[in-house]
Design a protein around this motif. Structure first.
Motif, PDB file in Angstrom:
ATOM      1  N   UNK A   1      61.951  37.400  46.970  1.00  0.00           N
ATOM      2  CA  UNK A   1      62.982  37.180  45.939  1.00  0.00           C
ATOM      3  C   UNK A   1      63.655  35.816  46.101  1.00  0.00           C
ATOM      4  N   UNK A   2      63.869  35.382  47.351  1.00  0.00           N
ATOM      5  CA  UNK A   2      64.453  34.065  47.595  1.00  0.00           C
ATOM      6  C   UNK A   2      63.539  32.939  47.105  1.00  0.00           C
ATOM      7  N   UNK A   3      62.252  33.220  47.005  1.00  0.00           N
ATOM      8  CA  UNK A   3      61.297  32.226  46.525  1.00  0.00           C
ATOM      9  C   UNK A   3      60.978  32.397  45.034  1.00  0.00           C
ATOM     10  N   UNK A   4      61.747  33.249  44.353  1.00  0.00           N
ATOM     11  CA  UNK A   4      61.607  33.374  42.912  1.00  0.00           C
ATOM     12  C   UNK A   4      60.665  34.461  42.423  1.00  0.00           C
ATOM     13  N   UNK A   5      60.137  35.265  43.318  1.00  0.00           N
ATOM     14  CA  UNK A   5      59.273  36.370  42.903  1.00  0.00           C
ATOM     15  C   UNK A   5      60.156  37.543  42.498  1.00  0.00           C
ATOM     16  N   UNK A   6      60.095  37.925  41.256  1.00  0.00           N
ATOM     17  CA  UNK A   6      61.014  38.933  40.719  1.00  0.00           C
ATOM     18  C   UNK A   6      60.702  40.352  41.163  1.00  0.00           C
ATOM     19  N   UNK A   7      59.467  40.643  41.467  1.00  0.00           N
ATOM     20  CA  UNK A   7      59.087  42.019  41.801  1.00  0.00           C
ATOM     21  C   UNK A   7      59.138  42.292  43.307  1.00  0.00           C
ATOM     22  N   UNK A   8      59.591  41.352  44.098  1.00  0.00           N
ATOM     23  CA  UNK A   8      59.678  41.573  45.540  1.00  0.00           C
ATOM     24  C   UNK A   8      58.336  41.931  46.141  1.00  0.00           C
ATOM     25  N   UNK A   9      58.276  43.057  46.850  1.00  0.00           N
ATOM     26  CA  UNK A   9      57.027  43.488  47.502  1.00  0.00           C
ATOM     27  C   UNK A   9      55.866  43.612  46.520  1.00  0.00           C
ATOM     28  N   UNK A  10      56.185  43.901  45.280  1.00  0.00           N
ATOM     29  CA  UNK A  10      55.138  44.009  44.266  1.00  0.00           C
ATOM     30  C   UNK A  10      54.411  42.703  44.030  1.00  0.00           C
ATOM     31  N   UNK A  11      55.030  41.582  44.408  1.00  0.00           N
ATOM     32  CA  UNK A  11      54.424  40.269  44.236  1.00  0.00           C
ATOM     33  C   UNK A  11      53.707  39.749  45.478  1.00  0.00           C
ATOM     34  N   UNK A  12      53.847  40.430  46.608  1.00  0.00           N
ATOM     35  CA  UNK A  12      53.167  39.926  47.803  1.00  0.00           C
ATOM     36  C   UNK A  12      51.654  40.033  47.607  1.00  0.00           C
ATOM     37  N   UNK A  13      50.943  39.121  48.237  1.00  0.00           N
ATOM     38  CA  UNK A  13      49.487  39.105  48.135  1.00  0.00           C
ATOM     39  C   UNK A  13      48.871  39.787  49.350  1.00  0.00           C
ATOM     40  N   UNK A  14      47.797  40.512  49.110  1.00  0.00           N
ATOM     41  CA  UNK A  14      47.071  41.226  50.161  1.00  0.00           C
ATOM     42  C   UNK A  14      45.633  40.723  50.186  1.00  0.00           C
ATOM     43  N   UNK A  15      45.230  40.233  51.328  1.00  0.00           N
ATOM     44  CA  UNK A  15      43.842  39.823  51.526  1.00  0.00           C
ATOM     45  C   UNK A  15      43.254  40.757  52.564  1.00  0.00           C
ATOM     46  N   UNK A  16      42.167  41.430  52.206  1.00  0.00           N
ATOM     47  CA  UNK A  16      41.546  42.398  53.112  1.00  0.00           C
ATOM     48  C   UNK A  16      40.092  42.015  53.334  1.00  0.00           C
ATOM     49  N   UNK A  17      39.724  41.952  54.605  1.00  0.00           N
ATOM     50  CA  UNK A  17      38.344  41.698  54.994  1.00  0.00           C
ATOM     51  C   UNK A  17      37.883  42.886  55.829  1.00  0.00           C
ATOM     52  N   UNK A  18      36.699  43.391  55.511  1.00  0.00           N
ATOM     53  CA  UNK A  18      36.167  44.588  56.165  1.00  0.00           C
ATOM     54  C   UNK A  18      34.802  44.268  56.766  1.00  0.00           C
ATOM     55  N   UNK A  19      34.568  44.732  57.983  1.00  0.00           N
ATOM     56  CA  UNK A  19      33.253  44.630  58.606  1.00  0.00           C
ATOM     57  C   UNK A  19      32.688  46.021  58.823  1.00  0.00           C
ATOM     58  N   UNK A  20      31.483  46.244  58.308  1.00  0.00           N
ATOM     59  CA  UNK A  20      30.786  47.526  58.457  1.00  0.00           C
ATOM     60  C   UNK A  20      29.323  47.232  58.812  1.00  0.00           C
ATOM     61  N   UNK A  21      28.576  48.220  59.307  1.00  0.00           N
ATOM     62  CA  UNK A  21      27.162  47.981  59.585  1.00  0.00           C
ATOM     63  C   UNK A  21      26.458  47.390  58.354  1.00  0.00           C
ATOM     64  N   UNK A  22      25.547  46.477  58.606  1.00  0.00           N
ATOM     65  CA  UNK A  22      24.928  45.684  57.542  1.00  0.00           C
ATOM     66  C   UNK A  22      24.334  46.520  56.415  1.00  0.00           C
ATOM     67  N   UNK A  23      23.673  47.614  56.738  1.00  0.00           N
ATOM     68  CA  UNK A  23      23.041  48.422  55.686  1.00  0.00           C
ATOM     69  C   UNK A  23      24.049  49.213  54.854  1.00  0.00           C
ATOM     70  N   UNK A  24      25.332  49.193  55.239  1.00  0.00           N
ATOM     71  CA  UNK A  24      26.360  49.945  54.519  1.00  0.00           C
ATOM     72  C   UNK A  24      27.355  49.062  53.764  1.00  0.00           C
ATOM     73  N   UNK A  25      27.144  47.763  53.758  1.00  0.00           N
ATOM     74  CA  UNK A  25      28.077  46.842  53.104  1.00  0.00           C
ATOM     75  C   UNK A  25      28.302  47.239  51.650  1.00  0.00           C
TER      76      UNK A  25
END
Length: 166
Positions: free
Chosen positions: A86-110
């Motif tokens: 909110x201090x940086x101007x994002x009106x939705x607070x947590x709703x505006x945070x960005x999520x980057x997810x990286x997942x590692x699984x066995x190759x044949x199951x990607x």
């Protein structure tokens, strides 16, 4: 063979089989949304890793992957995130945070990982494209439980890296 971007888009459209927690969040009106394609993560606030296992890994790696994401976030809190955004101007607070997810699984199951299931593990934020790649582990669990759908003696471990920022 599909290129990486096409695989990410195809994976993001798969049907979701969410767990109880994500159903509770949905009932409360919570849930991470997909960020617009042009969105980039510029400032990192939090990074955490998690591990998840499916001891009956015969249905792909989604269960292990969602468990890895849950472990990465379930014992963490970001109480200052609301104020920071909110201090940086994002009106939705947590709703505006960005999520980057990286997942590692066995190759044949990607390709078996549902990114909709991954997205459903997060109660708020804007989800960047989930990256699923070869990693993780599979091993013999020492048993086959046909009543649980086991066709082989295989357990699957996924690892997740969750980055939060804006």
């Amino acid at each position: 063979m599909l290129n990486r971007a096409a695989r990410l888009v195809a994976r993001s459209r798969r049907a979701s089989t969410t767990g109880a927690t994500s159903q509770e969040w949905k009932a409360a009106g919570l849930g991470a949304q997909w960020a617009p394609p042009e969105t980039t993560l510029n400032e990192i606030v939090f990074v955490q890793a998690g591990m998840g296992c499916d001891q009956h890994g015969t249905a792909g790696a989604s269960k292990a992957a969602t468990r890895a994401c849950r472990q990465a976030i379930e014992f963490n809190a970001l109480p200052y995130m609301e104020t920071l955004l909110r201090d940086r101007g994002y009106e939705r607070g947590r709703g505006d945070m960005l999520l980057k997810v990286e997942i590692g699984v066995p190759e044949d199951l990607v390709d078996s990982v549902s990114v909709e299931d991954i997205r459903a593990m997060f109660p708020y934020g804007r989800m960047l494209p989930v990256e699923v790649r070869a990693g993780g582990l599979d091993f013999q669990s020492g048993r086959v439980v046909e009543a649980l759908g086991d066709a082989a003696d295989r357990a699957v471990v996924a690892v997740a890296a969750v980055t939060v920022g804006f």
